[in-house]
Design an enzyme around this catalytic site. Structure first.
Site, PDB file in Angstrom:
ATOM      1  N   ASP A 282      -0.708  -5.329  -2.971  1.00 17.42           N
ATOM      2  CA  ASP A 282      -1.511  -5.703  -4.134  1.00 17.42           C
ATOM      3  C   ASP A 282      -0.688  -6.679  -4.989  1.00 17.42           C
ATOM      4  O   ASP A 282      -0.637  -7.869  -4.705  1.00 17.42           O
ATOM      5  CB  ASP A 282      -1.868  -4.394  -4.845  1.00 17.42           C
ATOM      6  CG  ASP A 282      -2.834  -4.539  -5.991  1.00 17.42           C
ATOM      7  OD1 ASP A 282      -3.802  -5.292  -5.858  1.00 17.42           O
ATOM      8  OD2 ASP A 282      -2.634  -3.869  -7.019  1.00 17.42           O
TER       9      ASP A 282
ATOM     10  N   PHE B 284     -11.126  -2.204  -6.250  1.00 17.49           N
ATOM     11  CA  PHE B 284     -10.332  -0.994  -6.115  1.00 17.49           C
ATOM     12  C   PHE B 284     -10.899  -0.147  -4.982  1.00 17.49           C
ATOM     13  O   PHE B 284     -12.065   0.216  -4.985  1.00 17.49           O
ATOM     14  CB  PHE B 284     -10.273  -0.192  -7.419  1.00 17.49           C
ATOM     15  CG  PHE B 284      -9.215   0.865  -7.355  1.00 17.49           C
ATOM     16  CD1 PHE B 284      -7.878   0.518  -7.521  1.00 17.49           C
ATOM     17  CD2 PHE B 284      -9.535   2.175  -7.068  1.00 17.49           C
ATOM     18  CE1 PHE B 284      -6.883   1.479  -7.408  1.00 17.49           C
ATOM     19  CE2 PHE B 284      -8.548   3.146  -6.957  1.00 17.49           C
ATOM     20  CZ  PHE B 284      -7.217   2.792  -7.128  1.00 17.49           C
TER      21      PHE B 284
ATOM     22  N   ASP C  22      -5.867   6.151  -2.562  1.00 18.84           N
ATOM     23  CA  ASP C  22      -6.329   7.200  -3.467  1.00 18.84           C
ATOM     24  C   ASP C  22      -6.752   6.670  -4.827  1.00 18.84           C
ATOM     25  O   ASP C  22      -6.400   5.560  -5.222  1.00 18.84           O
ATOM     26  CB  ASP C  22      -5.200   8.210  -3.700  1.00 18.84           C
ATOM     27  CG  ASP C  22      -4.125   7.654  -4.641  1.00 18.84           C
ATOM     28  OD1 ASP C  22      -3.540   6.587  -4.306  1.00 18.84           O
ATOM     29  OD2 ASP C  22      -3.888   8.253  -5.703  1.00 18.84           O
TER      30      ASP C  22
ATOM     31  N   ARG D  36      -7.920  10.272  -0.171  1.00 15.02           N
ATOM     32  CA  ARG D  36      -7.028   9.774   0.895  1.00 15.02           C
ATOM     33  C   ARG D  36      -7.511  10.186   2.282  1.00 15.02           C
ATOM     34  O   ARG D  36      -7.286   9.492   3.260  1.00 15.02           O
ATOM     35  CB  ARG D  36      -5.611  10.340   0.724  1.00 15.02           C
ATOM     36  CG  ARG D  36      -4.857   9.832  -0.484  1.00 15.02           C
ATOM     37  CD  ARG D  36      -3.384  10.185  -0.329  1.00 15.02           C
ATOM     38  NE  ARG D  36      -2.640  10.157  -1.570  1.00 15.02           N
ATOM     39  CZ  ARG D  36      -2.055   9.097  -2.095  1.00 15.02           C
ATOM     40  NH1 ARG D  36      -2.155   7.932  -1.486  1.00 15.02           N
ATOM     41  NH2 ARG D  36      -1.375   9.174  -3.216  1.00 15.02           N
TER      42      ARG D  36
HETATM   43  P1  IMP Z   1       1.794  -3.228  -5.245  1.00 21.05           P
HETATM   44  O1  IMP Z   1       3.200  -2.852  -5.561  1.00 21.05           O
HETATM   45  O2  IMP Z   1       1.015  -3.633  -6.482  1.00 21.05           O
HETATM   46  O3  IMP Z   1       1.658  -4.236  -4.137  1.00 21.05           O
HETATM   47  O4  IMP Z   1       1.057  -1.911  -4.868  1.00 21.05           O
HETATM   48  C1  IMP Z   1       1.111  -1.309  -3.704  1.00 21.05           C
HETATM   49  C2  IMP Z   1       0.540   0.083  -3.783  1.00 21.05           C
HETATM   50  O5  IMP Z   1      -0.437   0.276  -4.839  1.00 21.05           O
HETATM   51  C3  IMP Z   1      -0.227   0.330  -2.509  1.00 21.05           C
HETATM   52  O6  IMP Z   1       0.643   0.713  -1.481  1.00 21.05           O
HETATM   53  C4  IMP Z   1      -1.182   1.402  -2.940  1.00 21.05           C
HETATM   54  O7  IMP Z   1      -0.549   2.652  -2.848  1.00 21.05           O
HETATM   55  C5  IMP Z   1      -1.517   1.067  -4.381  1.00 21.05           C
HETATM   56  N1  IMP Z   1      -2.785   0.297  -4.439  1.00 21.05           N
HETATM   57  C6  IMP Z   1      -2.944  -1.036  -4.535  1.00 21.05           C
HETATM   58  N2  IMP Z   1      -4.248  -1.389  -4.516  1.00 21.05           N
HETATM   59  C7  IMP Z   1      -4.940  -0.231  -4.376  1.00 21.05           C
HETATM   60  C8  IMP Z   1      -6.360   0.098  -4.273  1.00 21.05           C
HETATM   61  O8  IMP Z   1      -7.271  -0.742  -4.283  1.00 21.05           O
HETATM   62  N3  IMP Z   1      -6.649   1.421  -4.146  1.00 21.05           N
HETATM   63  C9  IMP Z   1      -5.709   2.409  -4.123  1.00 21.05           C
HETATM   64  N4  IMP Z   1      -4.395   2.145  -4.194  1.00 21.05           N
HETATM   65  C10 IMP Z   1      -4.005   0.853  -4.334  1.00 21.05           C
END
Ligand code: IMP
Ligand code: MG
Length: 181
Positions: free
Chosen positions: A109, A158, A165, A171
């Site tokens: 993300d 989302f 989750d 999950r």
């Molecule tokens: P980042 O560090 O922002 O890239 O986030 C990574 C983590 O955020 C992922 O491995 C997920 O656990 C969580 N995450 C990011 N987007 C989503 C979503 O749309 N739904 C649920 N969890 C998310």
């Protein structure tokens, strides 16, 4: 709570997820046959908890020798947005030095989590460090990271299910849904 909840809208069916996972497994198997020719084991590093289901399916589609390990990282932000403050509460147990690390996440993300893990493993004399994510949200990127294997690029929504989750729920669902309302 079930996949029939009215606030869940199907985004990616279980069949489409499995097809994307199979495609990733084929690519990974071919690449690591070459990468490990000069030595070192392939260690799949699963980011808990979300990548657990993805890892279990991916690894069972790979027939070459592969080790499994786990990390737990959290980045504390507000609501559904993560932050750059990444904290690791569980580290791998296998020796990293000389081995090929493939970090597995279910979704990239902001990129902060992967950036943290890439920096950590590149300091530990791994033979190679790569990243595989089932889903990728490029429009949300804050930290510039290269994801070597992407199952599917998705829009900024989302998502829940198949490891993803909302407040630790959903999950266990086999498919991926958007959470409405
Ligand atoms: P980042 O560090 O922002 O890239 O986030 C990574 C983590 O955020 C992922 O491995 C997920 O656990 C969580 N995450 C990011 N987007 C989503 C979503 O749309 N739904 C649920 N969890 C998310
Ligand atoms: Mg995750």
């Amino acid at each position: 709570m079930s996949a029939n909840s009215s606030n869940l809208k199907l985004f990616l069916s279980a069949e489409k997820i499995q097809a994307a996972v199979a495609d990733l497994a084929t690519r990974i198997e071919a690449d690591y046959a070459k990468l490990t020719e000069s030595g070192g084991d392939l260690i799949i590093v699963v980011t808990l908890k979300g990548a657990l289901f993805f890892a279990a399916d991916l690894m069972r589609k790979i027939e070459r020798p592969v080790l499994i390990d786990f990390v737990r990282v959290s980045s504390y932000g507000s609501g559904t947005k993560s932050s750059g403050n990444v904290v690791m509460t569980k580290d791998v147990e296998n020796p990293v030095r000389g081995n090929h690390i493939l970090i597995l996440d279910e979704i990239v993300d902001s990129g902060h989590t992967i950036k943290f893990l890439l920096e950590k493993f590149s300091q530990s004399e791994a033979a190679s460090v790569k990243v595989c994510s089932l889903l990728n949200k490029p429009s949300r990127r804050e930290a510039q990271v290269h994801v070597d294997y992407v199952g599917l690029d998705v829009e900024d929504k989302f998502l829940v299910g198949y490891g993803l989750d909302f407040n630790e729920k959903y999950r266990n669902l086999k498919a991926i849904y958007t959470l409405e309302g």
